[in-house]
Design an enzyme around this catalytic site. Structure first.
Site, PDB file in Angstrom:
ATOM      1  N   ALA A   9       1.030  -1.113  -0.087  1.00  0.00           N
ATOM      2  CA  ALA A   9       0.006  -0.015  -0.162  1.00  0.00           C
ATOM      3  C   ALA A   9       0.903   1.151   0.057  1.00  0.00           C
ATOM      4  CB  ALA A   9      -1.108  -0.092   1.145  1.00  0.00           C
ATOM      5  N   MET A  11       1.713   5.149   1.761  1.00  0.00           N
ATOM      6  CA  MET A  11       1.802   5.330   3.234  1.00  0.00           C
ATOM      7  C   MET A  11       0.587   5.620   3.925  1.00  0.00           C
ATOM      8  SD  MET A  11       5.336   5.887   3.784  1.00  0.00           S
ATOM      9  CE  MET A  11       5.477   7.165   5.320  1.00  0.00           C
ATOM     10  N   SER A  16       1.172  -1.562   9.371  1.00  0.00           N
ATOM     11  CA  SER A  16       1.574  -2.109  10.458  1.00  0.00           C
ATOM     12  C   SER A  16       0.562  -2.661  11.475  1.00  0.00           C
ATOM     13  CB  SER A  16       2.505  -1.046  11.246  1.00  0.00           C
ATOM     14  OG  SER A  16       3.490  -0.699  10.351  1.00  0.00           O
ATOM     15  N   ASP A  87       7.560  -6.456   8.606  1.00  0.00           N
ATOM     16  CA  ASP A  87       7.079  -5.143   8.424  1.00  0.00           C
ATOM     17  C   ASP A  87       7.951  -4.267   7.633  1.00  0.00           C
ATOM     18  OD1 ASP A  87       4.954  -3.034   8.700  1.00  0.00           O
ATOM     19  OD2 ASP A  87       6.140  -2.129  10.304  1.00  0.00           O
ATOM     20  N   GLU A  88       7.822  -3.323   6.894  1.00  0.00           N
ATOM     21  CA  GLU A  88       8.796  -2.355   5.971  1.00  0.00           C
ATOM     22  C   GLU A  88       9.427  -3.410   4.983  1.00  0.00           C
ATOM     23  OE1 GLU A  88       8.554   0.488   6.341  1.00  0.00           O
ATOM     24  OE2 GLU A  88       7.721   1.018   8.060  1.00  0.00           O
ATOM     25  N   ALA A  89       8.539  -4.279   4.470  1.00  0.00           N
ATOM     26  CA  ALA A  89       9.189  -5.342   3.428  1.00  0.00           C
ATOM     27  C   ALA A  89      10.144  -4.781   2.266  1.00  0.00           C
ATOM     28  CB  ALA A  89       8.103  -6.248   3.116  1.00  0.00           C
ATOM     29  N   CYS A 145      -6.611   9.222  -0.697  1.00  0.00           N
ATOM     30  CA  CYS A 145      -6.059  10.780  -1.172  1.00  0.00           C
ATOM     31  C   CYS A 145      -6.867  11.796  -0.586  1.00  0.00           C
ATOM     32  CB  CYS A 145      -6.055  10.891  -2.674  1.00  0.00           C
ATOM     33  SG  CYS A 145      -5.503  12.247  -3.534  1.00  0.00           S
ATOM     34  N   CYS A 147      -8.615  13.821  -2.106  1.00  0.00           N
ATOM     35  CA  CYS A 147      -9.487  14.140  -3.045  1.00  0.00           C
ATOM     36  C   CYS A 147     -10.677  13.004  -2.868  1.00  0.00           C
ATOM     37  CB  CYS A 147      -9.273  14.094  -4.493  1.00  0.00           C
ATOM     38  SG  CYS A 147      -8.647  12.570  -5.263  1.00  0.00           S
ATOM     39  N   HIS A 185      -3.159  13.320  -8.510  1.00  0.00           N
ATOM     40  CA  HIS A 185      -2.563  14.464  -7.424  1.00  0.00           C
ATOM     41  C   HIS A 185      -1.152  14.279  -7.188  1.00  0.00           C
ATOM     42  CE1 HIS A 185      -7.009  15.035  -6.942  1.00  0.00           C
ATOM     43  NE2 HIS A 185      -6.410  16.357  -7.107  1.00  0.00           N
TER      44      HIS A 185
END
Length: 198
Positions: A9, A11, A16, A87-89, A145, A147, A185
């Site tokens: 995904a 941020m 997590s 995590d943080e793969a 987002c 929007c 955007h």
């Protein structure tokens, strides 16, 4: 048969949080898990996975030299490991992703990897590229987002909130450095910043 999963995904999509919930589900049923996170991520306490909901768990850190398969195999020899969660793969090396696939295919341990798909320039991270190539299951977690559309991009911003269009692929940060946006955007913000000479 155990599988390698890649949950990806932008941020702030809850990667997590989702990982910690999966870990809780295994542990609630009396099953042992192993958690890993990138040593380079210094936003919170070292060796912890922390969600924006302020839930955390201890984890083993990895860097490019870490042999994740060996660490898991050693633990598995003493107590059956029901699941490995990473995590943080995006910070995994290609070789480490191959190790995760080995854990699933040969050792028989499911592996759930969570990370970003692309960096602030919309380029794949090496770990993410290898996960997209090898994972048995690809699961996109949704973020929103400004929007209201699905956010798929990670815009790096400076102290004034302007888009950063050049720099190193990795720069650790949270909401102070990154904004999750839809592609439209994201492109518009980068074009505006480039036109302004930022």
């Amino acid at each position: 048969m155990a599988k390698l999963y890649f949950y990806y995904a932008s941020m702030n999509a809850g990667k997590s949080t989702t990982l910690l919930q999966a870990d809780f589900n295994y542990r609630e049923r009396g099953m042992a898990t192993m958690l890993f996170t990138a040593a380079i991520d210094d936003r919170y306490a070292k060796g912890t996975i922390t969600s924006r909901l302020d839930v955390s768990a201890n984890a083993t850190t990895f860097d490019p030299e870490t042999d994740i398969a060996a660490i898991v195999a050693a633990a598995h020899a003493h107590e059956k490991v029901a699941c490995v969660l990473v995590d943080e793969a995006q910070f995994l090396t290609s070789a480490q992703v191959d190790q995760l696939a080995h854990l699933a295919d040969v050792v028989g341990i499911p592996v759930l990897a969570y990370g970003l798909r692309t960096d602030f320039q919309a380029d794949l991270f090496p770990g993410s590229a290898r996960l997209l190539a090898l994972a048995d299951s690809l699961v996109e977690l949704k973020s929103v987002c400004e929007c209201g559309r699905k956010a798929t991009m990670n815009l790096r911003v400076d102290e004034q909130g302007r888009a950063v269009v050049a720099g190193a692929q990795t720069e650790i940060g949270g909401n102070d450095r990154y904004v999750a946006l839809c592609r439209k955007h994201f492109v518009a913000a980068r074009q505006a910043s480039a036109a302004a000479g930022a």
